[in-house]
Design an enzyme around this catalytic site. Structure first.
Site, mmCIF file in Angstrom:
data_model
loop_
_atom_site.group_PDB
_atom_site.id
_atom_site.type_symbol
_atom_site.label_atom_id
_atom_site.label_comp_id
_atom_site.label_asym_id
_atom_site.label_seq_id
_atom_site.Cartn_x
_atom_site.Cartn_y
_atom_site.Cartn_z
ATOM 1 N NE ARG A 154 -2.889 -1.657 3.025
ATOM 2 C CZ ARG A 154 -2.868 -2.977 3.170
ATOM 3 N NH1 ARG A 154 -3.249 -3.765 2.175
ATOM 4 N NH2 ARG A 154 -2.469 -3.538 4.291
ATOM 5 C CB THR A 198 0.007 -5.879 2.651
ATOM 6 O OG1 THR A 198 -0.853 -5.800 3.794
ATOM 7 C CG2 THR A 198 0.218 -7.336 2.269
ATOM 8 C CD GLU A 216 -7.639 -13.921 7.336
ATOM 9 O OE1 GLU A 216 -6.624 -13.212 7.447
ATOM 10 O OE2 GLU A 216 -8.745 -13.583 7.788
ATOM 11 C CG ASN A 292 -9.714 -11.946 10.836
ATOM 12 O OD1 ASN A 292 -9.074 -11.198 10.097
ATOM 13 N ND2 ASN A 292 -9.577 -13.266 10.810
ATOM 14 C CG ASP A 337 -12.200 -11.831 7.442
ATOM 15 O OD1 ASP A 337 -11.211 -11.730 8.193
ATOM 16 O OD2 ASP A 337 -12.162 -11.582 6.222
ATOM 17 C CE LYS A 364 -12.972 -7.266 6.198
ATOM 18 N NZ LYS A 364 -12.040 -8.413 6.378
ATOM 19 C CB CYS A 627 -6.127 -25.189 -7.035
ATOM 20 S SG CYS A 627 -5.433 -26.849 -6.959
ATOM 21 C CB CYS A 630 -3.929 -18.820 -6.385
ATOM 22 S SG CYS A 630 -2.879 -18.378 -4.990
HETATM 23 CA CA CA Z 1 -9.085 -11.048 7.751
#
Ligand code: CA
Length: 730
Positions: A154, A198, A216, A292, A337, A364, A627, A630
């Site tokens: 970011r 990030t 997560e 979360n 979440d 959120k 899989c 992604c």
């Molecule tokens: Ca989260």
């Protein structure tokens, strides 16, 4: 100072004011009657007797522009009356793909810095657009599998003549602003853990503040401060308690541990503070938003209940020592979440005739909070979306009264459609506060999200204890006014001032003293709205979607608007051309974007179907587990990576095995699954994908997965394709 009387500040006056302004003093007045807006002045920190400029009216020197994170530029040359003259001044091409450009440009000393996927940094000349340097920290490609929500970054921080940022593999890097030459680099995380950075670093008084992502993946959250001169860690604050038998790093974790049940530390607990971390010079506190709980269902994470402190909270820490001062838990016992990591903005508001220094957040969970900054006392908490079903209101202390039906972890397959969605009524996409209008502009989303708990079930690589193959027994709620839109919220009146759905999107927002709000809009455009009324007054084509925040700056007395366009998956296909660019606008700009590239989407060419129903079912299960996060499934998760139905390797079992088991494409981020899959299981995935590919080939338009809506057609040359809005949950 909610509605300061604005002075018309020329560059020369700003420079003169800089001389008048005492170090760190944000309240200089030019005469008895005219009050200068805080953002219009230079402000400085003093470290070891040295004055360091941290905010300048014509620059955008940190992620949220200045310490307040209001994303309000005091520049006012561009107004609704002349914005029709605003056009492209220059653009800079950005090469990376595979992740969205979540960056907010940072502008200082005539240079503009943007980050790209894979944590790379570009520096451009802010006036001419010349590329000055580019730095690649060489994040290993296989790190992609340790990310919940994309190969993203970011933005950077600025300190004196250094540019500093975090990398996906948990490093902090400092380079010389003029040349991009490395000054120092430190590993801020344990590389054996699945933690990533990030967010943008915030820097104040010689300290870098930043947190990590990874709830997560069953990590334990922390935020830390680092010495800006060498990256040395100065303090660390853990957001959830660890194993009590090992003792607690901080006294308040003993209290927090009483709000957990079972053996929570075995799944890390979560709470990773991956975005908001704000320094407040008024209180000398740092406010962080925590993530979360992990795994998602509270009943699995902490059987029998408990608030699970300090997940989904705002926490205030002493900036010098990292010591805990206060907290407010926005979502106790989170199962949805509901990261509470969203942007925190500080401001002075006049509330009931009294000036209050507050922080504001629209996280959120759908509630807009106004909180007294020094104490953490909640002044107001109001839904900013029409409804929410995870709670039934607040008690007198602003503790939410949880809806017992929302505790889906206790109800087996019954499941629950949570409102707002796990993606959030507002997530990381920057909002902006304009002190002239008194309004907060929030990129808002109103929708629901299906959740069915199953201990140990994964969503792709993520350890959520959510079974993505199941749907709640009740139908999804019909929400009136569902969708994404730009909301102008009055934090004093505690009510919306206006909503703008014309081209609204989930994209960052910026506001200016010229009565304008800028936002990336749907159909690959960048638009401006009147800050007071929401009327759309300007739009420009961008050829790809915008997700990050825009900025305004001034060079040679001229106001510029800058934004990065580059949305992963835009155009409906991984193979669509890359139009990621830094776009810079000014009045009378005369640059034009190149023609869009004509491209031919790949053709489905699978081998014949093979395997019986049992093998296909096995393949589907393995696909969903390993899989889908992604490569996409059932429209549930966006496809940031190639659609495997088109993979040439489907035709060659040996090649498929070489990729999936032996890691032949490891450098591209496609790791070996040797530890998770046998060669036979890998081939069951091939059988499943081949069956999907043949189904798509025989039933155009192609649908990915069973019952999925057809993807949008590829963009014809010269037109803008509609974005496939990623349902990233973060
Ligand atoms: Ca989260």
């Amino acid at each position: 100072m909610r509605s300061p009387i604005k002075t018309l500040l020329s560059s020369a006056l700003v420079a003169a004011l800089a001389g008048l302004t005492a170090c760190g003093d944000n309240t200089a007045t030019t005469d008895a009657t005219v009050e200068t807006p805080v953002a219009a002045q230079d402000s400085s920190d003093v470290v070891d007797g040295e004055m360091v400029t941290v905010s300048r009216a014509g620059d955008w020197m940190s992620y949220g522009r200045d310490y307040s994170e209001q994303r309000y530029s005091p520049l006012d040359q561009i107004t609704p009356d002349n914005i029709n003259e605003l056009s492209l001044a220059w653009f800079g091409d950005l090469a990376e793909r595979g992740g969205s450009y979540e960056t907010t440009p940072v502008v200082a000393d005539g240079r503009i810095y943007v980050t790209s996927p894979w944590s790379k940094v570009y520096a451009f000349d802010a006036r001419s657009g010349e590329l000055l340097w580019k730095y690649d920290p060489k994040v290993p490609g296989e790190w992609a599998v340790r990310l919940c929500c994309g190969i993203v970054n970011r933005g950077v921080g600025v300190w004196k003549d250094m540019i500093i940022w975090g990398t996906l593999d948990g490093r902090l890097v400092a380079v010389k602003a003029a040349t991009g030459e490395k000054v120092w680099e430190v590993q801020a995380t344990d590389r054996d853990l699945w933690l990533s950075i990030t967010g943008a670093p915030r820097i104040a008084n010689g300290r870098i503040f930043i947190g990590e992502a990874g709830s997560e993946f069953h990590q334990r959250g922390y935020v830390a401060a680092y010495d800006v001169e060498n990256g040395k860690e100065l303090w660390r604050w853990w957001s959830v308690p660890g194993d009590p038998s090992l003792g607690f790093e901080q006294p308040e974790l003993e209290m927090a541990a009483r709000t957990w049940n079972g053996e929570w530390w075995k799944t890390g607990g979560g709470g990773t503070p991956w975005d908001a971390v704000v320094y407040d010079p008024v209180t000398d506190l740092v406010y962080i938003g925590t993530g979360n709980g992990a795994p998602w269902p509270a009943e699995i994470r902490s059987p029998g209940g408990g608030d699970n402190l300090f997940t989904s909270s705002i926490v205030a820490l002493d900036a010098s020592t990292g010591q805990y001062r206060w907290h407010y838990q926005a979502t106790p016992q989170d199962s949805w979440d509901f990261d509470n990591t969203q942007q925190i903005v500080t401001a002075d508001l006049m509330i009931n005739g009294e000036q209050k220094h507050v922080l504001m957040q629209a996280p959120k969970n759908g509630v807009f909070y106004v909180i007294e900054a020094a104490t953490g006392n909640v002044i107001s908490a109001d839904l900013f979306v029409p409804t929410a079903n995870w709670m039934n209101g607040f008690d007198e202390k602003f503790r939410p009264i949880l809806n017992p039906d929302a505790n889906y972890g206790a109800f087996g397959d019954r499941g629950f459609h949570v409102v707002p969605s796990a993606g959030g009524a507002h997530s990381w996409h920057p909002m902006a506060f304009n002190p002239d209008t008194g309004l907060m502009y929030v990129p808002t989303n109103y929708s629901s999200f299906p959740l069915v708990a199953e201990a140990g079930a994964k969503m792709g690589n993520q350890l959520l204890s959510i079974n993505v193959g199941k749907r709640p027994q009740e139908a999804a709620p019909q929400l009136e006014g569902a969708g994404s839109y730009l909301l102008a919220w009055d934090p004093v009146k505690k009510a919306p001032a206006w909503e703008q759905r014309q081209g609204g999107s989930r994209s960052g927002v910026m506001t200016t003293a010229g009565n304008l709000v800028f936002q990336g809009t749907a159909d690959a455009t960048f638009s401006a709205f009147r800050a007071d009324t929401g009327e759309k007054v300007w739009t420009a084509p961008t050829q790809t979607g915008i997700v990050g925040g825009s900025v305004s700056y001034e060079v040679d007395g001229e106001q510029y608007i800058a934004v990065v366009a580059g949305q992963s998956g835009f155009g409906g296909s991984y193979w669509a051309p890359n139009y990621a660019r830094l776009l810079v606008f000014k009045r009378g700009g005369n640059a034009t974007l190149p023609e869009m590239i004509s491209y031919t989407p790949p053709v489905l060419n699978p081998p014949e179907n093979f395997g019986d129903a049992q093998l296909l079912a096995q393949g589907e299960q393995h696909y969903n587990e390993h899989c889908a996060s992604c490569h996409g499934n059932n429209g549930r998760v966006s496809s940031m990576f190639p659609d495997l139905k088109y993979a040439a390797a489907l035709n060659t079992p040996e090649l498929f095995k070489a990729i999936v088991i032996d890691g032949a494409l490891q450098n591209n981020g496609m790791v070996s699954f040797r530890e998770h899959l046998s060669p036979e299981e890998a081939d069951s995935i091939r059988a499943y994908v081949v069956s999907l590919a043949n189904e798509a080939k025989n039933n155009p338009p192609p649908a990915f997965g069973r019952g999925a809506p057809p993807p949008p057609p590829p963009a014809p040359a010269g037109t803008a394709a509609k974005a496939t809005t990623p349902e990233l949950h973060n």
